[in-house]
Design an enzyme around this catalytic site. Structure first.
Site, PDB file in Angstrom:
ATOM      1  N   GLU A   1      -9.449 -42.714   8.310  1.00 39.75           N
ATOM      2  CA  GLU A   1     -10.538 -42.535   9.272  1.00 39.75           C
ATOM      3  C   GLU A   1     -10.265 -43.297  10.566  1.00 39.75           C
ATOM      4  OE1 GLU A   1     -12.833 -40.438   9.310  1.00 39.75           O
ATOM      5  OE2 GLU A   1     -12.689 -39.721   7.264  1.00 39.75           O
TER       6      GLU A   1
ATOM      7  N   TYR B   1     -20.153 -44.371  11.917  1.00 36.85           N
ATOM      8  CA  TYR B   1     -19.456 -43.187  11.425  1.00 36.85           C
ATOM      9  C   TYR B   1     -18.499 -43.540  10.276  1.00 36.85           C
ATOM     10  CZ  TYR B   1     -15.844 -39.729  10.958  1.00 36.85           C
ATOM     11  OH  TYR B   1     -14.955 -38.858  10.411  1.00 36.85           O
TER      12      TYR B   1
ATOM     13  N   ASP C   1     -19.772 -37.665  13.665  1.00 33.90           N
ATOM     14  CA  ASP C   1     -18.863 -37.794  14.811  1.00 33.90           C
ATOM     15  C   ASP C   1     -19.008 -36.563  15.705  1.00 33.90           C
ATOM     16  OD1 ASP C   1     -17.687 -35.774  13.386  1.00 33.90           O
ATOM     17  OD2 ASP C   1     -15.677 -36.651  13.344  1.00 33.90           O
TER      18      ASP C   1
END
Ligand code: SF4
Length: 349
Positions: free
Chosen positions: A40, A123, A141
């Protein structure tokens, strides 16, 4: 109310669609939090295809949180070289240290504890917590905001913090038990069928029966964004100094843009040839030959560097410690893309 009514329909269509259509990506092979976290962070501002190689190399060099926490900074920067936004990798290491010191080396499972780690925002915390622990914590996002603004035909600018908060709260209400798959299904739809910079592929979308943007013909003009702020322009003169098959590098300050990375020596403003040669003499070096001059630029989020590079051979390497061979530049020194472009054009070292 209509918004919630529409969003409630998402899990039933997205979960089967995702299980049939998802891309096989290296970080989807398991739900190990370290792997999900690393992917991520790497995927922020970087394309999936570009991340694959970095992800494999990083995990091969640093297979555990413990290895990351103990890693030497130069090695860390080298593993990240070319990905940009180096504060991401520095925060990875800081967070790894917190995990070792405060969580006994075990990645925390609760949203608040994950969110408290350095470099992890709403996020990323939502993604890790839902993907690894199946908790109803949305990861909102740009991709997810685009999908939701189209599905709801909502023209509210998606870059307002209030928009993100509202979408996260609304999605949390409709999360199914398979929270991890749902998070990834939303991301996947936003990265592929309803992707950025192209027409949405509504004919092949599992949501087209209830997507307001598709039904009203507004999908292609959504999402709406606030007007952009202008980027600051900075001029820079860069010196690519060579001597006996080596180049001179310089370590950037520990704080600020590209902190702690290597760079070619540089000064603000654009110098002409005479001024550039004088500047090299002021560094305590004797120019032997000005080989060539090139103009290049590099764009950061808020700044554009307009760079004038002088390739200059100097008479002696004495008096400066940081001369690097070609092999050392390739293997040891993390040279950010802004400067690496000058290196890649350099043939004579
Ligand atoms: S129907 Fe079209 S606009 Fe709506 S979510 Fe699907 S791809 Fe996006």
């Amino acid at each position: 109310m209509e918004r919630q009514y529409i969003l409630q329909r998402l899990p039933d269509v997205l979960l089967p669609w995702y299980r049939l259509n998802r891309r096989e990506l290296p970080w989807r092979a398991d739900r190990e939090p370290y792997h999900v976290w690393l992917s991520e962070i790497m995927l922020q501002q970087t394309r999936v295809e570009a991340v694959k190689g970095y992800y494999a190399r990083f995990l091969s060099a640093l297979p555990t949180v413990e290895a990351l926490a103990c890693c030497d900074d130069d090695m860390l920067h080298k593993l990240w070289e070319g990905l940009g936004y180096y504060s991401r990798v520095r925060n990875l290491k800081k967070a790894a240290r917190v995990i070792m010191d405060q969580h006994g080396g075990v990645f925390p499972g609760e949203y608040d504890a994950i969110r408290a780690l350095p470099g992890i925002g709403d996020y990323t915390a939502g993604a890790i917590c839902s993907i690894c622990s199946d908790r109803p914590t949305p990861a909102v996002d740009g991709n997810v905001l685009r999908v939701i603004s189209r599905i709801l035909d909502d023209p509210t600018p998606i870059d307002l913090p209030t928009t993100k908060k509202q979408v996260a709260a609304e999605l949390a209400e409709v999360y199914p038990e398979a929270a991890g798959d749902f998070t990834q299904a939303l991301m996947e739809l936003g990265a592929t069928v309803c992707g950025p910079n192209k027409r949405p592929d509504c004919g092949n979308c599992p949501c087209n029966a209830f997507c307001k943007g598709f039904q009203r013909g507004t999908a292609e003009v959504l999402p709406v964004k606030s007007p952009k702020k202008t980027r600051r322009e900075e001029d820079l003169t860069v010196f690519i100094l060579s001597c006996d098959g080596k180049v001179l590098l310089h370590r950037r300050p520990k704080k600020g843009l590209l902190a702690g990375l290597w760079e070619f020596p540089n000064v603000p403003g654009h110098l002409n040839e005479q001024e550039a040669l004088a500047a090299v003499e002021n560094m305590g070096l004797r120019p032997r030959e000005l080989l060539r001059m090139v103009e290049r630029s590099h764009i950061f989020t808020h700044i554009r560097w307009n760079m004038r590079g002088f390739y200059i051979e100097v008479a002696s390497a004495e008096g400066k410690p940081d001369w690097f061979t070609r092999e050392q530049v390739e293997l040891q020194a993390a040279l950010p893309t802004a400067f690496r472009q000058f290196w890649e054009e350099k043939q004579d070292v």
